[in-house]
Write a protein that holds these residues in place. Sequence first.
Motif, PDB file in Angstrom:
ATOM      1  N   UNK A   3       0.774  -1.345  -0.203  1.00  0.00           N
ATOM      2  CA  UNK A   3       0.113   0.278  -0.111  1.00  0.00           C
ATOM      3  C   UNK A   3       1.215   1.093   0.000  1.00  0.00           C
ATOM      4  N   UNK A   4       0.493   1.861  -1.061  1.00  0.00           N
ATOM      5  CA  UNK A   4       0.921   3.623  -0.932  1.00  0.00           C
ATOM      6  C   UNK A   4       0.598   4.516  -0.179  1.00  0.00           C
ATOM      7  N   UNK A   5       1.134   4.528   0.324  1.00  0.00           N
ATOM      8  CA  UNK A   5       0.528   6.778   0.936  1.00  0.00           C
ATOM      9  C   UNK A   5       1.372   7.677   1.165  1.00  0.00           C
ATOM     10  N   UNK A   6       0.719   8.649   0.243  1.00  0.00           N
ATOM     11  CA  UNK A   6       0.772   9.717  -0.391  1.00  0.00           C
ATOM     12  C   UNK A   6      -0.041  11.278  -0.668  1.00  0.00           C
ATOM     13  N   UNK A   7      -0.521  10.946   0.901  1.00  0.00           N
ATOM     14  CA  UNK A   7      -1.011  12.343   0.572  1.00  0.00           C
ATOM     15  C   UNK A   7       0.196  13.254   0.665  1.00  0.00           C
ATOM     16  N   UNK A   8      -1.219  14.845   0.459  1.00  0.00           N
ATOM     17  CA  UNK A   8      -1.063  16.127   0.278  1.00  0.00           C
ATOM     18  C   UNK A   8      -1.209  16.451   2.147  1.00  0.00           C
ATOM     19  N   UNK A   9      -0.979  17.458   2.228  1.00  0.00           N
ATOM     20  CA  UNK A   9      -1.063  18.420   3.958  1.00  0.00           C
ATOM     21  C   UNK A   9      -2.574  18.118   3.954  1.00  0.00           C
ATOM     22  N   UNK A  29      -3.548  -1.351  12.332  1.00  0.00           N
ATOM     23  CA  UNK A  29      -4.627  -1.671  13.570  1.00  0.00           C
ATOM     24  C   UNK A  29      -5.173  -3.044  12.364  1.00  0.00           C
ATOM     25  N   UNK A  30      -5.816  -3.163  11.398  1.00  0.00           N
ATOM     26  CA  UNK A  30      -6.325  -3.813  10.540  1.00  0.00           C
ATOM     27  C   UNK A  30      -5.874  -4.812   9.625  1.00  0.00           C
ATOM     28  N   UNK A  31      -4.885  -4.621   9.712  1.00  0.00           N
ATOM     29  CA  UNK A  31      -3.788  -6.041   8.265  1.00  0.00           C
ATOM     30  C   UNK A  31      -2.184  -4.845   8.630  1.00  0.00           C
ATOM     31  N   UNK A  32      -1.732  -5.092   9.484  1.00  0.00           N
ATOM     32  CA  UNK A  32      -0.967  -5.764  10.061  1.00  0.00           C
ATOM     33  C   UNK A  32       0.277  -6.377   9.043  1.00  0.00           C
ATOM     34  N   UNK A  33      -0.148  -7.212   8.468  1.00  0.00           N
ATOM     35  CA  UNK A  33       1.195  -7.781   7.978  1.00  0.00           C
ATOM     36  C   UNK A  33       1.345  -7.246   6.108  1.00  0.00           C
ATOM     37  N   UNK A  34      -0.345  -6.228   6.018  1.00  0.00           N
ATOM     38  CA  UNK A  34       0.588  -5.523   4.286  1.00  0.00           C
ATOM     39  C   UNK A  34       1.693  -4.908   4.671  1.00  0.00           C
ATOM     40  N   UNK A  35       2.456  -4.705   3.416  1.00  0.00           N
ATOM     41  CA  UNK A  35       3.750  -3.671   3.044  1.00  0.00           C
ATOM     42  C   UNK A  35       3.338  -1.995   3.115  1.00  0.00           C
ATOM     43  N   UNK A  36       3.920  -1.159   4.092  1.00  0.00           N
ATOM     44  CA  UNK A  36       2.915  -0.042   3.676  1.00  0.00           C
ATOM     45  C   UNK A  36       4.437   1.060   3.228  1.00  0.00           C
ATOM     46  N   UNK A  37       3.978   1.915   2.186  1.00  0.00           N
ATOM     47  CA  UNK A  37       5.033   2.685   1.592  1.00  0.00           C
ATOM     48  C   UNK A  37       3.674   3.974   1.853  1.00  0.00           C
ATOM     49  N   UNK A  38       5.001   5.035   3.060  1.00  0.00           N
ATOM     50  CA  UNK A  38       4.893   6.105   3.029  1.00  0.00           C
ATOM     51  C   UNK A  38       5.760   7.129   1.917  1.00  0.00           C
ATOM     52  N   UNK A  39       4.916   8.410   1.004  1.00  0.00           N
ATOM     53  CA  UNK A  39       5.632   9.175   0.371  1.00  0.00           C
ATOM     54  C   UNK A  39       4.834  10.429   1.052  1.00  0.00           C
ATOM     55  N   UNK A  40       4.806  11.391   1.539  1.00  0.00           N
ATOM     56  CA  UNK A  40       4.476  12.545   2.019  1.00  0.00           C
ATOM     57  C   UNK A  40       4.278  13.794   0.709  1.00  0.00           C
ATOM     58  N   UNK A  41       3.720  13.876   0.455  1.00  0.00           N
ATOM     59  CA  UNK A  41       3.785  14.985  -1.327  1.00  0.00           C
ATOM     60  C   UNK A  41       3.453  16.216  -1.262  1.00  0.00           C
ATOM     61  N   UNK A  42       4.163  16.966  -1.570  1.00  0.00           N
ATOM     62  CA  UNK A  42       3.164  18.584  -1.981  1.00  0.00           C
ATOM     63  C   UNK A  42       2.931  18.513  -4.004  1.00  0.00           C
ATOM     64  N   UNK A  43       2.404  19.904  -3.908  1.00  0.00           N
ATOM     65  CA  UNK A  43       2.633  20.241  -5.336  1.00  0.00           C
ATOM     66  C   UNK A  43       3.139  21.956  -5.812  1.00  0.00           C
ATOM     67  N   UNK A  44       4.075  22.369  -4.816  1.00  0.00           N
ATOM     68  CA  UNK A  44       4.050  23.560  -4.870  1.00  0.00           C
ATOM     69  C   UNK A  44       3.802  24.542  -3.679  1.00  0.00           C
ATOM     70  N   UNK A  45       2.854  24.238  -3.127  1.00  0.00           N
ATOM     71  CA  UNK A  45       2.603  24.663  -1.989  1.00  0.00           C
ATOM     72  C   UNK A  45       3.114  24.811  -0.697  1.00  0.00           C
ATOM     73  N   UNK A  46       2.994  24.949   0.771  1.00  0.00           N
ATOM     74  CA  UNK A  46       3.443  24.644   1.880  1.00  0.00           C
ATOM     75  C   UNK A  46       3.920  22.851   1.937  1.00  0.00           C
ATOM     76  N   UNK A  47       5.038  22.801   2.121  1.00  0.00           N
ATOM     77  CA  UNK A  47       5.150  21.396   2.511  1.00  0.00           C
ATOM     78  C   UNK A  47       6.418  20.797   1.034  1.00  0.00           C
ATOM     79  N   UNK A  48       6.612  22.332   0.582  1.00  0.00           N
ATOM     80  CA  UNK A  48       7.439  21.864  -0.445  1.00  0.00           C
ATOM     81  C   UNK A  48       8.700  21.572  -0.668  1.00  0.00           C
TER      82      UNK A  48
END
Length: 360
Positions: A3-9, A29-48
């Motif tokens: 599962x790729x987790x890639x939200x904006x703010x 909490x529900x699917x502890x065996x899944x592989x979680x990849x976190x990639x926070x994103x920005x599009x030019x705004x805060x967090x860029x």
Amino acid sequence: MRVLICPDKFAGTLSAAEAAEAVAAGWRRVRPADELVRRPLADGGPGFVDVLAAAQPSGKRFPVRTADPLGRPVDAEIFVLGDTAYAESAQACGLHHLKPAGGPDRRDPLHASSVGLTALLLAAAGVPGVRRIVVGLGGSGTNDAGVEMLAALGHPEPARAFGRPDPGRLGSLDGVELIGATDVDNPLTGPRGATRVFGPQKGATGPVLDDLEAALVRVAAVLGPQVAETPGAGAAGGLGAALLALGGRLVSGITLVREATGLDAEIARADLVITGEGSFDEQSLHGKVIDGVAGTARRHEVPCYVLAGRSTVSAAEAAGAGVTAVESLVDTFGTDRALHHAEESLILLAAQVAGRFPPR
């Protein structure tokens, strides 16, 4: 699943990194065996800058002292990687520096200035070896087309047209390529321009909107249609137009971030993509994070879920953009809880979504 987790703010409540961690916590909490990849994103705004620096640890951050939209001192930074420096306009002139209403620091785009971006640009140009400056455009509390910044860099005519003072020349960007990473494709003026679309969220109402639009129309006449009508010229209150006037060019912020973070390859390897932002609305589908993520996921035939603070996008519009399903904190928990307990609510919402997938 991978599962790729890639939200904006989630503007006003959670940074992109905090949102990604909340989704991951709920999912585990529900699917502890899944592989979680976190990639926070920005599009030019805060967090860029934060997103790019996290993706490229070999680069270096430089602190810069500048001014917010009301001229108050504020700390910012630039990120330098090789011959390229990255700056974030919101660090100087972001909406988060201002309060929604009341008090001396209220949102007032008729008087707010983006001149603070000047210090970031000059600091970036002053780093030895820098030949290119990429400016993230988005999340601004200003609507001035960067006219005082232009004056400070040797172009006073737009400031005179707007009716703003000339701060005097502070420096130049000679020999440096300038690129604006935009989060929207709006022109400078007109019904889809900076004032009419984004002015209200910055505090402009009634006659103030008309005054701001009239000022930008005068600036547009100085800059010319080749600048004012370019898609993205209206980004960050018209800072897109200012960068074009300085000889720069505009690119999609989310496209740039996707390339810098290797996001497309991560999406191709995923079984599921989860993205999101505070407000999933019509603008989200015009150059913002969800638009870029969902479109890429569709090309790779990977389902894409949006977890948002609130959503006003129809199911048909979302599906047309490549979104498989949309869930919002407001619809699930109510407005008060979504705003004041965003992290806890996002954890619970992610857990609910995870529970809909069969065990593997």
